[in-house]
Design a protein around this motif. Structure first.
Motif, short mmCIF file in Angstrom:
data_model
loop_
_atom_site.label_atom_id
_atom_site.label_comp_id
_atom_site.label_asym_id
_atom_site.label_seq_id
_atom_site.Cartn_x
_atom_site.Cartn_y
_atom_site.Cartn_z
N PRO A 237 0.84 -1.20 0.00
CA PRO A 237 0.00 0.00 0.00
C PRO A 237 0.87 1.25 0.00
O PRO A 237 1.96 1.26 0.60
N LYS A 238 0.38 2.31 -0.66
CA LYS A 238 1.19 3.54 -0.76
C LYS A 238 0.24 4.73 -0.84
O LYS A 238 -0.85 4.62 -1.40
N THR A 239 0.69 5.87 -0.29
CA THR A 239 -0.10 7.11 -0.39
C THR A 239 0.65 8.10 -1.25
O THR A 239 1.87 8.27 -1.09
N ILE A 240 -0.05 8.74 -2.19
CA ILE A 240 0.58 9.82 -2.96
C ILE A 240 -0.33 11.05 -2.92
O ILE A 240 -1.51 10.94 -2.60
N SER A 241 0.23 12.19 -3.30
CA SER A 241 -0.57 13.42 -3.37
C SER A 241 -0.80 13.71 -4.85
O SER A 241 0.14 13.63 -5.66
N ILE A 242 -2.03 14.03 -5.20
CA ILE A 242 -2.34 14.27 -6.62
C ILE A 242 -3.01 15.63 -6.76
O ILE A 242 -3.78 16.04 -5.90
N THR A 243 -2.70 16.34 -7.86
CA THR A 243 -3.25 17.69 -8.01
C THR A 243 -4.49 17.68 -8.92
O THR A 243 -4.68 16.77 -9.73
N ALA A 244 -5.26 18.75 -8.80
CA ALA A 244 -6.47 18.89 -9.63
C ALA A 244 -6.09 19.03 -11.11
O ALA A 244 -6.82 18.58 -11.99
N GLU A 245 -4.91 19.64 -11.37
CA GLU A 245 -4.47 19.79 -12.77
C GLU A 245 -4.24 18.42 -13.41
O GLU A 245 -4.59 18.18 -14.56
N GLU A 246 -3.64 17.51 -12.62
CA GLU A 246 -3.40 16.16 -13.16
C GLU A 246 -4.72 15.46 -13.47
O GLU A 246 -4.88 14.80 -14.51
N ILE A 247 -5.71 15.60 -12.56
CA ILE A 247 -7.00 14.93 -12.79
C ILE A 247 -7.71 15.56 -13.99
O ILE A 247 -8.32 14.86 -14.80
N SER A 248 -7.56 16.85 -14.13
CA SER A 248 -8.17 17.52 -15.29
C SER A 248 -7.56 16.98 -16.59
O SER A 248 -8.27 16.75 -17.58
N THR A 249 -6.25 16.74 -16.59
CA THR A 249 -5.59 16.15 -17.77
C THR A 249 -6.15 14.75 -18.01
O THR A 249 -6.45 14.37 -19.15
N ALA A 250 -6.30 13.97 -16.93
CA ALA A 250 -6.80 12.59 -17.07
C ALA A 250 -8.22 12.59 -17.67
O ALA A 250 -8.58 11.69 -18.43
N LEU A 251 -9.02 13.60 -17.33
CA LEU A 251 -10.43 13.62 -17.75
C LEU A 251 -10.65 14.25 -19.13
O LEU A 251 -11.76 14.23 -19.66
N ARG A 252 -9.59 14.81 -19.68
CA ARG A 252 -9.74 15.62 -20.89
C ARG A 252 -10.45 14.88 -22.05
O ARG A 252 -11.39 15.38 -22.64
N ASP A 253 -10.00 13.66 -22.36
CA ASP A 253 -10.58 12.94 -23.51
C ASP A 253 -12.07 12.66 -23.29
O ASP A 253 -12.88 12.77 -24.21
N THR A 254 -12.42 12.27 -22.07
CA THR A 254 -13.82 11.97 -21.78
C THR A 254 -14.66 13.24 -21.91
O THR A 254 -15.74 13.23 -22.51
N VAL A 255 -14.16 14.34 -21.35
CA VAL A 255 -14.89 15.61 -21.41
C VAL A 255 -15.11 16.00 -22.87
O VAL A 255 -16.22 16.38 -23.27
N TYR A 256 -14.06 15.84 -23.70
CA TYR A 256 -14.21 16.26 -25.09
C TYR A 256 -15.08 15.30 -25.91
O TYR A 256 -15.68 15.71 -26.90
N ALA A 257 -15.18 14.07 -25.49
CA ALA A 257 -16.12 13.15 -26.17
C ALA A 257 -17.55 13.65 -25.93
O ALA A 257 -18.41 13.62 -26.83
N ILE A 258 -17.81 14.15 -24.72
CA ILE A 258 -19.14 14.69 -24.40
C ILE A 258 -19.38 15.99 -25.18
O ILE A 258 -20.43 16.18 -25.79
N VAL A 259 -18.36 16.85 -25.20
CA VAL A 259 -18.48 18.12 -25.95
C VAL A 259 -18.77 17.82 -27.42
O VAL A 259 -19.64 18.44 -28.04
N ASP A 260 -18.07 16.84 -28.00
CA ASP A 260 -18.28 16.51 -29.42
C ASP A 260 -19.70 16.02 -29.67
O ASP A 260 -20.29 16.34 -30.70
N ALA A 261 -20.24 15.24 -28.72
CA ALA A 261 -21.62 14.75 -28.89
C ALA A 261 -22.61 15.92 -28.88
O ALA A 261 -23.59 15.94 -29.64
N VAL A 262 -22.33 16.91 -28.04
CA VAL A 262 -23.20 18.09 -27.97
C VAL A 262 -23.11 18.87 -29.29
O VAL A 262 -24.12 19.23 -29.89
N LYS A 263 -21.88 19.06 -29.77
CA LYS A 263 -21.69 19.81 -31.02
C LYS A 263 -22.35 19.10 -32.19
O LYS A 263 -23.02 19.72 -33.01
N PHE A 264 -22.18 17.77 -32.23
CA PHE A 264 -22.75 16.98 -33.33
C PHE A 264 -24.27 17.12 -33.35
O PHE A 264 -24.88 17.30 -34.40
#
Ligand SMILES: Nc1ncnc2c1ncn2[C@@H]1O[C@H](COP(=O)(O)OP(=O)(O)OP(=O)(O)O)[C@@H](O)[C@H]1O
Length: 338
Positions: A237-264
């Motif tokens: 087991p291990k603990t790390i600290s993670i930033t909101a910027e990193e999570i935003s990067t991780a979520l980018r593709d999913t967010v843009y898949a939703i944006v594309d569906a809205v645009k389409f």
């Protein structure tokens, strides 16, 4: 024909909500069931079962019987619905007769998948079952003027699916359903942390990270978060600290898949209705609508006003229940599928 004990059920990938006419939401539980593997006996349903995910011994499995908005495990879904229908009945006095039940389904569902929902609902104890398309229910629940000759646009971001629809005069004019929503965001977080830190985290941890520090677009002023998992190199087991910027990067593709569906969907919208939506704005519903800044990103990308519905997690259930008042519009469809 329809009485005060009839039910609207939002049979969601993440959560199941039951709406009773005149009473509002009477059941709100995660769509999770824990089963004893050897005897197939149900050990827990809903909140109690969700706590067990990733924590069960070998002879018990805690599963989500719905995946991508449709039934993945038929028997378990029927059992879960039966449990919730009984729970709704016992909370409000036992049913004098079995209730009629309206259930929401994703708009991109196949006839076979829809049939499974109707059969499972009947097996769960419904006197009869009817279906309503999820974005239409979401729009009713968000109090959009769905029956009027004016365009309304709803984006329902759930656990398994994102449904985008343009509605006018009681019907869906154009819609898109993609199997990308909250679950995919959780998976993106798991995958990002595994690749970057060689740390394996569970589904529930990923969901908590998303809710606490997740953001679409640039996060501002969000503190980093300590997370725990298993180090893939040492196995410990291990603990790390993670930033909101990193999570935003991780979520980018999913967010843009939703944006594309809205645009389409906007591109497919007739001009008169597009003008109505420009005035009223795009309305976000579903738990995914609560992702920080998602409204701002969609607004920036589409150049349209975007609003979050008042109770985004409840809209589909409320709309499914209210649709019982217009049951004549849904009746034939259920008969056709028999
Ligand atoms: N504050 C939040 N921030 C981001 N996501 C959230 C938040 N609250 C809930 N969610 C996500 O919303 C999703 C559940 O939403 P909802 O209950 O509307 O889905 P569902 O109806 O079960 O799914 P579907 O419509 O796909 O069948 C989950 O993925 C959950 O993690």
């Amino acid at each position: 024909m329809f009485g005060s004990k009839d039910l609207g059920i939002d049979l969601g990938t993440a959560n199941t909500l039951v709406f009773m006419k005149g009473k509002g939401i009477v059941v709100r539980e995660p769509s999770v069931v824990a089963v004893q593997t050897n005897t197939k006996q149900i050990v827990a349903v809903g909140n109690d079962a969700k706590k067990m995910i990733g924590r069960t011994p070998g002879n018990i499995v805690a599963t989500r019987p719905m995946k991508d908005g449709v039934i993945a495990d038929y028997e378990t879904t029927a059992t879960m619905m039966k449990y919730y229908i009984q729970q709704a009945g016992s909370k409000k006095g036992l049913f004098s007769r079995n209730p009629y039940v309206m259930v929401c389904v994703p708009s991109g569902i196949t006839a076979v998948e829809e049939r499974a929902v109707i059969d499972a609902t009947r097996q769960a104890g419904a006197r009869d079952a009817f279906t309503i398309e999820e974005p239409f229910a979401a729009a009713i629940g968000a109090e959009l003027p769905v029956w009027e000759p004016t365009g309304s646009m709803v984006v329902d971001i759930g656990g398994g699916t994102t449904e985008v629809a343009i509605i006018s005069l009681g019907g869906i004019v154009t819609s898109q359903s993609i199997r990308v929503a909250g679950d995919e965001m959780d998976e993106a977080i798991i995958s990002y942390i595994r690749k970057k830190y060689n740390l394996l985290i569970g589904d529930r941890t990923a969901e908590t990270i998303k809710m606490e520090i997740g953001s679409a677009g640039e996060p501002e002023g969000i503190e980093p978060m300590d997370i725990r998992g298993r180090d893939l190199l040492t196995g410990l087991p291990k603990t790390i600290s993670i930033t909101a910027e990193e999570i935003s990067t991780a979520l980018r593709d999913t967010v843009y898949a939703i944006v594309d569906a809205v645009k389409f969907t906007l591109e497919q919208t007739p001009p008169e209705l597009a003008a109505d939506i420009m005035d009223r704005g795009i309305v976000l519903t579903g738990g995914g609508a609560l992702l920080r800044n998602l409204d701002k990103v969609i607004s920036k990308e589409t150049e349209m006003p975007v609003l979050i519905a008042e109770n985004p997690l409840d809209c589909v259930a409320i709309g499914t229940g209210r649709a019982l008042e217009h049951i004549e519009l849904f009746k034939n469809k259920a008969k056709e599928s028999r």
